[in-house]
Design an enzyme around this catalytic site. Structure first.
Site, short mmCIF file in Angstrom:
data_model
loop_
_atom_site.label_atom_id
_atom_site.label_comp_id
_atom_site.label_asym_id
_atom_site.label_seq_id
_atom_site.Cartn_x
_atom_site.Cartn_y
_atom_site.Cartn_z
N LYS A 4 67.21 41.79 31.65
CA LYS A 4 65.94 41.22 32.67
C LYS A 4 65.05 40.40 31.89
O LYS A 4 64.21 41.09 31.23
CB LYS A 4 65.55 42.35 33.31
CG LYS A 4 64.87 41.79 34.73
CD LYS A 4 64.26 42.98 35.40
CE LYS A 4 63.64 42.71 36.83
NZ LYS A 4 63.14 43.78 37.83
N SER B 192 64.18 43.31 42.65
CA SER B 192 64.02 42.18 41.85
C SER B 192 65.02 42.14 40.87
O SER B 192 65.19 40.83 40.40
CB SER B 192 62.72 42.28 41.52
OG SER B 192 62.67 43.10 40.52
N SER C 126 63.34 48.11 42.65
CA SER C 126 63.96 46.90 41.91
C SER C 126 65.26 47.37 41.08
O SER C 126 65.96 46.15 40.57
CB SER C 126 62.96 46.23 41.42
OG SER C 126 62.18 45.62 42.31
#
Lengths: 494, 95, 493
Positions: free
Chosen positions: C79, C159, C183
């Site tokens: 990420k 997210s 998330s």
């Protein structure tokens, strides 16, 4: 010290000044408060900066034990409450010297609570009564970086070497009533910090600086609106800033104006303060607990070590010098005002052992050594004579080997050559003599040369006795024991 | 809850985010809605409740006072939008 | 041999160890899949060289007869909230465009030390603020899933939407995620994969671009529970560089996996039966309860009375922390700088931040600034932290009666991109089931449970006691074994 009588004489009457100081003292430590970068003064720009200090994304603070320890010891030195539970808060504002966009500080739960600093306005005056200045709190926080404005026509330069260095903010109560009291407080605080070893007190390097809160009021009335003059970096400037600011405020009020609560700057060249408009909109700091850090909890062992490691503090030392050592109040004050002096003096006493009275050692240090250092433009820290060498000299005086006059001569030679007192005395034969035979011979010679004066003396001119002493000593090259000379002269002159 | 565009501009100023009047007009009801939503917290009786300080019991560790970092100016300055002579530079600040 | 990109972490690890295929083969297969999946927009940066280098180390080690590292031969996605040395890291924000960290986050460093390689940096909601991946400055991530007969792009969740989409599309066998209010779990649920947020403090936050420090926690996302356990073992661990890191040994979670729940009690929090919950979600939840019963667990109803206040508390605490954490993006030391003609320092800040931050980021910074500003601090922030104490206390009391909690992960299946972006609060409600455990710092995971009427994945959430990741993984494994979730997105990209 009785209630201060310092007043600003305004057109409409007298005004009293109310002063509080927020002193920022750089904590003596190898590494920064929240990063492992060095703190040394004067490094190349941005070389003592870690990625944490530069607030790179994802960088996190980790607190330095020594900085906490030094702040706790400082608190203990002013008899303050030590909060075993404290927290770091973020103070949010934007400035180019503040990489994180916030300063890690302590607002809601400071490390150190209420304490007190005792000041004496006139150390030389034994009748001067001490006054207690309250300290509201001491908290630990990060210093900001440094901006330089005169290197480039349109740019300011940012150096983050100082960014993240640990500071103690020592916040006084508004207990001071004159520039002199504020000066005495700041000096005393500096002395205490230097004794404790928590701050080097180098004001010219920015290790200590004060934000000066000043307001004026009619004596006995409510506090007036205060202004805050930032970053004043000497005792003299603090006093000058207060003097100027108090007079300015009185003038504004007497002109029918009002004092605006604002941040001001002191201009040391002109001796004036001026409004610092650039910081005016920054007053909503949005403090909140730093979520990167947990509460700071101190255990008893930590506190015990802090307390046990405290040195004898200036007030206690002064009392001991007066009581145990029998020094005068003035000498005790002079010897304890700077930690280096006290250390030097105590090293000297240790070297002297029981052979030299403490009073003599104190007198010699204050008059002879200080006189010499002043002449040479040196401090006690770089004295050309060591405590051991001083003790060697003082012992020769105490055992009668050297007279006062001779000892001064020997000391001068020590300063010039770096030789020890014993060696000088041996080499140059400066030992005073108590050999009565030799002295009697010289006295006989002096009396023979000055037969007329001998007659006058015997005729009643007692004052001539000094003349004979002087002549005898001169003839002996200053090396005669003055006591023996006196006795023998009295006998010879009848 | 209603939020005035002037409040939006004040908050944006504190947060150092430039916004136009039109943007402030648009943001005002949005922020008002969100603030209205979070204001329901006021209903909760929290008397005698301590604010949370550490989500999982843990204590703050203290580091030894040893220089372990710094002297990495190249890394510090590597991403600087503007800099010279080992400094970051910004538009001239008048203090 | 099946398609290598269909394999998970354990299968790749074991296959490389056993010489069934080389790490190089695995890396090549995933590198090709990544290169061919541009329409998903899951990757912001592709780093095939990194993956190939790690593969070479693994193959060389095997050839030399050395013991292979735990993740040798496993290429993963990172990420783009994790700083990676020498590889652009932007947190999907324009303000960090071009930023190349000179340092490595602890979590990514741990993964490299465990032998993993990096396929690339994964797209996300800007600064991890969002639940649909629509706030990235570099375009939306498109879910590999579609409704039948419909090409409307679906949200991969957020997210960690790049991570979820990439795993579901078989672009990587596993990826890192971060979870502040859901998330990891919500995007995992949206695409039919597994993700776990460990106890706050298990994974170091050092080098992770901060959103809300007291909530942010890294965790793995992968196809199944075992893969998550393997990944988490590599990612977790004490880090002196993070003051909130837990100084505890990392348990052997994979070795401890056990789906036999006899003697365990599973709590069902009644407050999670929210008004208007879709019947499908309700049905799935009941199904989950039955599965855990079948695994031997006793089911108990518990109460978490302050649940409804979790979201408002979260939307005070997270933006407040964010408003301060994001103050460092000022155009002075890194990232983008916007300097209008004749602008002073403060104007430069305002212009830089106006241009560099997206709308949702600005909105949250403004909310956070507002709630911390003079006169509001106690009413908002202090009150929210008190409510947070009450929420944590609710969990503590519930855990006196049970070992883990079972809830749905999200109140709906994936929605069409754009559907909720006009209404911030509707978007925030996506996290209604995930936020409370974030506020309490608890370990929680999402496992795929089934599909909705459109065939879109739905997730079940298991929440555990502090530090009891093992209990969470085990309950997750029991669900996984019974759910038999095999649905996958058909390749259209």
């Amino acid at each position: 010290m009785t209630e201060s009588t310092y007043r600003i004489r305004g057109a409409t009457g007298d005004w009293e000044v109310v002063i509080g100081l927020e002193v920022h003292a750089q904590v003596t430590s190898n590494a920064k408060l929240f990063s492992g970068a060095a703190t040394a003064f004067g490094a190349e720009p941005n070389t003592q900066v870690s990625l944490v200090d530069a607030a790179m994304p994802g960088m996190l603070p980790t607190p330095n034990r020594e900085c906490i320890r030094q702040a706790v010891r400082t608190g203990m030195a002013i008899d303050a409450v030590i909060n075993k539970w404290s927290r770091f808060d973020r103070k949010n504002y934007f400035y180019a010297d503040l990489p994180q966009g916030y300063q890690i500080s302590q607002l809601y739960h400071p490390l150190v609570g209420e304490g007190v600093v005792e000041i004496v306005l006139d150390e030389k005056d034994p009748n001067s009564v001490p006054k207690a200045i309250g300290v509201e709190r001491i908290h630990v926080e990060q210093d900001a970086g440094k901006l330089m404005h005169d290197q480039h026509p349109t740019r300011s330069y940012v150096d983050l070497n100082r960014s993240g260095v640990a500071l103690m903010e020592i916040v006084s109560r508004p207990d001071m009533r004159s520039p002199a009291e504020a000066g005495a407080y700041l000096s005393k605080l500096r002395t205490i910090l230097r004794y404790v070893g928590s701050c080097d007190g180098n004001m010219d390097q920015g290790s200590m600086r004060a934000d000066v809160n000043v307001s004026v009021r009619r004596p006995g009335e409510e506090f007036g609106t205060r202004t805050e003059t930032k970053n004043v970096n000497s005792v003299r400037f603090v006093m000058a800033a207060i003097e100027y600011e108090a007079n300015r405020q009185v003038a504004v009020i007497e002109d029918g104006g009002r004092i605006v609560q604002e941040t001001r700057l002191f201009d040391p060249d002109k001796g004036v303060t001026r409004s610092m408009r650039s910081k005016e909109d920054a007053h909503d700091y949005r403090y909140f607990p730093d979520p990167d850090l947990l509460p700071l909890e101190l255990d008893d062992a930590f506190l015990e070590e802090c307390r046990a490691s405290l040195p004898e503090l200036p007030d206690a030392k002064r009392k001991r010098y007066e009581g145990e050592l029998g020094l005068s109040a003035y000498n005790a004050a002079v010897l304890t005002a700077e930690v280096e002096t006290a250390r030097w003096f105590e090293a000297l006493l240790a070297e002297c052992g029981s052979d030299v009275p403490a009073k003599s050692a104190a007198n010699w240090l204050i008059s002879d050594l200080y006189g010499a250092l002043n002449r040479l433009g040196k401090t006690i820290g770089d004295s050309p004579v060591s405590p051991a060498q001083g003790a060697e000299l003082l012992k020769l005086v105490a055992d009668g080997t050297l007279s006062g006059t001779l000892s001064k001569q020997v000391f001068e030679i020590m300063l010039e050559t770096g030789q020890g007192a014993n060696a000088i005395v041996e080499e140059r034969g400066l030992k005073q003599t108590s050999d009565t035979g030799a002295i009697e011979a010289v006295i006989a010679e002096v009396m023979e040369k000055n037969a007329d004066k001998v007659a006058d003396y015997r005729g009643g001119k007692d004052k001539l006795f000094g003349f004979f002493v002087g002549q005898t000593m001169k003839a002996m090259g200053g090396k005669a024991n003055p006591g023996v000379v006196n006795d023998l002269l009295k006998k010879a002159l009848g | 809850m209603s939020v005035e565009p002037a409040t939006v501009k004040r908050v944006a100023g504190l947060a150092r985010i430039a916004i136009t009047d039109a943007e402030a007009e648009k943001l005002a009801p949005e922020l008002g809605n969100i603030l209205g939503f979070i204001e329901q917290l006021g209903e909760v009786d929290t008397s005698g409740v301590e604010p949370m300080t550490a989500v999982i019991p843990n204590h703050l560790r203290l580091r030894d006072d040893v220089v372990t970092d710094g002297d990495v100016r190249d890394k510090v300055l590597a991403n600087a939008p503007q800099g010279e002579h080992g400094f970051f530079t910004v538009p001239k600040v008048i203090e | 041999m099946s398609n290598l990109t269909d394999l998970g972490v354990a299968a790749i690890r074991d296959g490389v160890r056993g010489g069934e295929f080389s790490a190089r083969d695995v890396a090549d297969a995933f590198i090709d899949a990544v290169a061919a999946a541009k329409p998903l927009n899951a990757f912001l940066v592709e780093t095939p060289d990194h993956a190939l280098a790690a593969a070479k180390v693994a193959d060389d080690a095997r050839a030399a007869g050395e013991t292979l590292k735990p993740l040798a031969g496993v290429p993963i996605g990172m990420k783009d909230l994790f700083c990676t040395r020498g590889v652009e890291t932007t947190a999907a924000s324009g303000i960090l465009k071009g930023f190349v960290p000179q340092y490595e986050s602890t979590v990514s460093g741990n993964l490299w030390n465990a032998g993993a390689g990096m396929l690339g940096k994964l797209n996300l909601d800007q600064f991890a603020m969002g639940s649909s991946n629509e706030t990235s400055a570099f375009g939306n991530v498109i879910s590999p899933w579609r409704r039948p007969g419909d090409t409307a792009p679906l949200a991969p969740g957020g997210s960690s939407g790049g991570s979820s989409a990439a795993i579901a599309a078989r672009l990587c066998p596993a990826a890192t995620g971060t979870d502040t209010g859901g998330s990891i779990r919500q995007p995992a649920a949206f695409v039919g994969i597994t993700g776990i947020k460990p106890t706050y403090g298990r994974c170091s936050r050092y080098g992770v671009v901060a959103f809300a420090s007291s909530l942010d926690q890294a965790g793995p996302m992968a196809h199944d529970v075992r893969d998550c356990a393997i990944m988490l073992e590599a990612m977790a661990g004490f880090d002196p560089k993070d003051a909130t890191s837990l100084d505890l040994p990392v348990p052997a979670w994979e070795a401890g996996l056990n789906a036999d729940l006899r003697g365990k009690r599973v709590g069902i929090p009644k407050e999670y039966r929210v008004d208007g919950m879709p019947a499908e979600i309700e049905a799935l939840w009941q199904q989950g309860i039955d599965w855990l019963k079948d695994a031997g667990a006793e089911i108990v109803e518990v109460s978490l009375p302050h649940t409804k206040y979790a979201l408002p508390a979260y939307y005070i605490i997270a933006p407040a922390e964010a408003s301060s954490n994001l103050a460092r993006y000022d155009g002075v030391r890194y990232g983008q700088r916007v300097l209008p003609d004749g602008a002073g320092l403060q104007d430069m800040y305002a212009a830089t931040r106006a241009a560099g931050f997206g709308d949702e980021v600005k909105r949250r910074i403004m909310i956070g600034t507002y709630v911390l500003s003079a006169g509001f601090y106690d009413a908002y922030y202090t009150q929210a932290q008190k409510v947070r104490t009450l929420i944590a206390r609710d969990f503590e009391q519930a855990f006196e009666q049970c070992d883990v909690l079972l809830t749905p992960t999200a109140p709906s299946a994936a929605f069409v991109l754009g559907e909720k972006s006009a209404d911030p609060i509707a978007m925030y409600l996506n996290d209604v089931f995930t936020v409370p455990s974030s506020l309490a710092g608890l370990p929680a995971m999402s496992v795929p449970g089934g599909v909705d009427k459109d065939g879109l994945p739905l997730g079940l959430q298991v929440i555990g006691k502090p530090l009891d990741e093992q209990g969470v993984l085990n309950a997750g494994l029991a669900l996984e074994q019974r759910a038999g979730f095999v649905a996958r997105a058909e390749k259209w990209w």
